[in-house]
Design a protein around this motif. Structure first.
Motif, short mmCIF file in Angstrom:
data_model
loop_
_atom_site.label_atom_id
_atom_site.label_comp_id
_atom_site.label_asym_id
_atom_site.label_seq_id
_atom_site.Cartn_x
_atom_site.Cartn_y
_atom_site.Cartn_z
N SER A 1 0.82 -1.22 0.00
CA SER A 1 0.00 0.00 0.00
C SER A 1 0.86 1.27 0.00
O SER A 1 0.37 2.35 -0.30
N LYS A 2 2.13 1.11 0.34
CA LYS A 2 3.03 2.28 0.36
C LYS A 2 3.71 2.49 -0.99
O LYS A 2 4.39 3.49 -1.19
N TRP A 3 3.58 1.56 -1.89
CA TRP A 3 4.31 1.63 -3.16
C TRP A 3 3.68 2.63 -4.13
O TRP A 3 2.45 2.72 -4.25
N GLY B 1 -4.36 3.59 -8.08
CA GLY B 1 -4.08 5.02 -8.18
C GLY B 1 -2.63 5.37 -7.92
O GLY B 1 -2.22 6.52 -8.10
N GLN B 2 -1.84 4.40 -7.48
CA GLN B 2 -0.43 4.64 -7.21
C GLN B 2 0.49 4.01 -8.28
O GLN B 2 1.68 3.88 -8.09
N VAL B 3 -0.15 3.65 -9.38
CA VAL B 3 0.62 3.11 -10.52
C VAL B 3 0.53 4.16 -11.63
O VAL B 3 -0.55 4.42 -12.16
N TYR B 4 1.64 4.81 -11.94
CA TYR B 4 1.65 5.97 -12.82
C TYR B 4 2.10 5.56 -14.22
O TYR B 4 3.28 5.66 -14.57
N PRO C 1 -0.83 -6.37 -4.40
CA PRO C 1 -1.93 -5.42 -4.16
C PRO C 1 -1.50 -3.95 -4.04
O PRO C 1 -1.77 -3.30 -3.03
N ILE C 2 -0.85 -3.43 -5.06
CA ILE C 2 -0.52 -1.99 -5.06
C ILE C 2 -1.78 -1.24 -5.50
O ILE C 2 -2.40 -1.60 -6.51
N PRO C 3 -2.20 -0.20 -4.75
CA PRO C 3 -3.41 0.53 -5.15
C PRO C 3 -3.28 1.07 -6.58
O PRO C 3 -2.24 1.63 -6.95
#
Ligand SMILES: O=C(O)[C@H](O)[C@@H](O)[C@H](O)[C@H](O)COP(=O)(O)O
Length: 256
Positions: free
Chosen positions: A69-71, A106-109, A102-104
């Motif tokens: 979740s911090k990624w 919205g945090q994958v650019y 499980p990376i959110p």
């Protein structure tokens, strides 16, 4: 082999499997360090074999223990093709890595694939500026460029990194954070890429090279014979540490 002056560490492993095991631990340790220190972990991916080299992160224990979740995930370079195209670095990373942890979302650019190469580069730079302003992405107190926590890079047989190729004028770009290339010698020709000031402002860089394809480039980059014209990979000097992960095959000329 460790060189304290330029913070370079070269590790050679028996097999690619050993590289993958060690790389997973390295990434997981840095994830824990930055999640604790900064509350986020900014990771930059490349294309090529790198995504396969990080596969152990999608398995136990890491798939359960890493604070996903911090990624925040970025790309050092991307081909200007739709996101579902076989040449897309986003698709490569999604299929082999991002769909398994499980990376959110919205945090994958991902790069905006509706724009031209030039437009996509400008758009990505704007995204990065916003993340620096909001504190998700650190800023280098040394250079003023964004300071990613970790870049996971590969190198091509000609010594290129990202889409920065030997002899290309883009090697000299020192103002833009993200730029575009229309004549990449590695196909497809249109790409966007981080520039050297951004690559070199990152805290940690893992340079992962396995197999026979880059034996000569590894030797030119790390061997005892001075190379008169610096390869792009030899210009990589992050702020904290550059760590090479090589298998014995890639390092074979170094050990002669
Ligand atoms: O879009 C790309 O082509 C990659 O991001 C590129 O920078 C890659 O990392 C190197 O070319 C190494 O590629 P290999 O791992 O396939 O040798």
């Amino acid at each position: 082999m460790a060189d304290q002056n330029n913070k370079k560490v070269v590790k050679v492993y028996d097999t690619e499997q050993d590289v993958a095991v060690s790389l997973a631990k390295y990434v997981a340790d840095l994830s824990a360090k930055f999640a604790k220190e900064r509350g986020s972990f900014t990771v930059v991916l490349s294309g090529g074999y790198l995504i396969d080299n990080i596969r152990k992160l999608t398995e136990p224990p890491y798939v359960d223990s890493v604070e996903w979740s911090k990624w925040h995930v970025f790309w050092v370079d991307e081909r200007v093709v739709p996101r579902n195209h076989v040449d897309s670095n986003y698709k490569l990373a999604f299929d082999g890595f991002l769909s398994k942890v499980p990376i959110p979302a919205g945090q994958v650019y991902a790069i905006n694939d509706a724009l031209s190469a030039e437009g996509a580069a400008e758009d990505y730079q704007t995204v990065l500026k916003h993340l620096v302003d909001t504190g998700v992405l650190a800023k280098s107190s040394v250079t003023g460029f964004p300071k990613f926590d970790l870049m996971l890079l590969g190198m091509g047989p000609d010594g290129h990194v990202a889409s920065l190729f030997p002899g290309h004028p883009l090697l000299k770009e020192n103002v833009k954070w993200v730029t575009h290339i229309m004549d990449s010698p590695k196909l497809p020709p249109q790409r966007i890429t981080f520039t050297f000031p951004v690559i070199n402002s990152s805290a940690y860089i893992a340079m992962v090279v396995c197999g026979p394809g880059e034996v000569d480039a590894v030797y030119k980059a790390l061997g005892k014979t001075a190379n008169p014209e610096l390869l792009p990979v030899q210009r990589v000097t992050p702020e904290e540490e550059l760590r090479w992960f090589l298998d014995k095959v890639a390092a074979s000329k170094l050990q002669e």
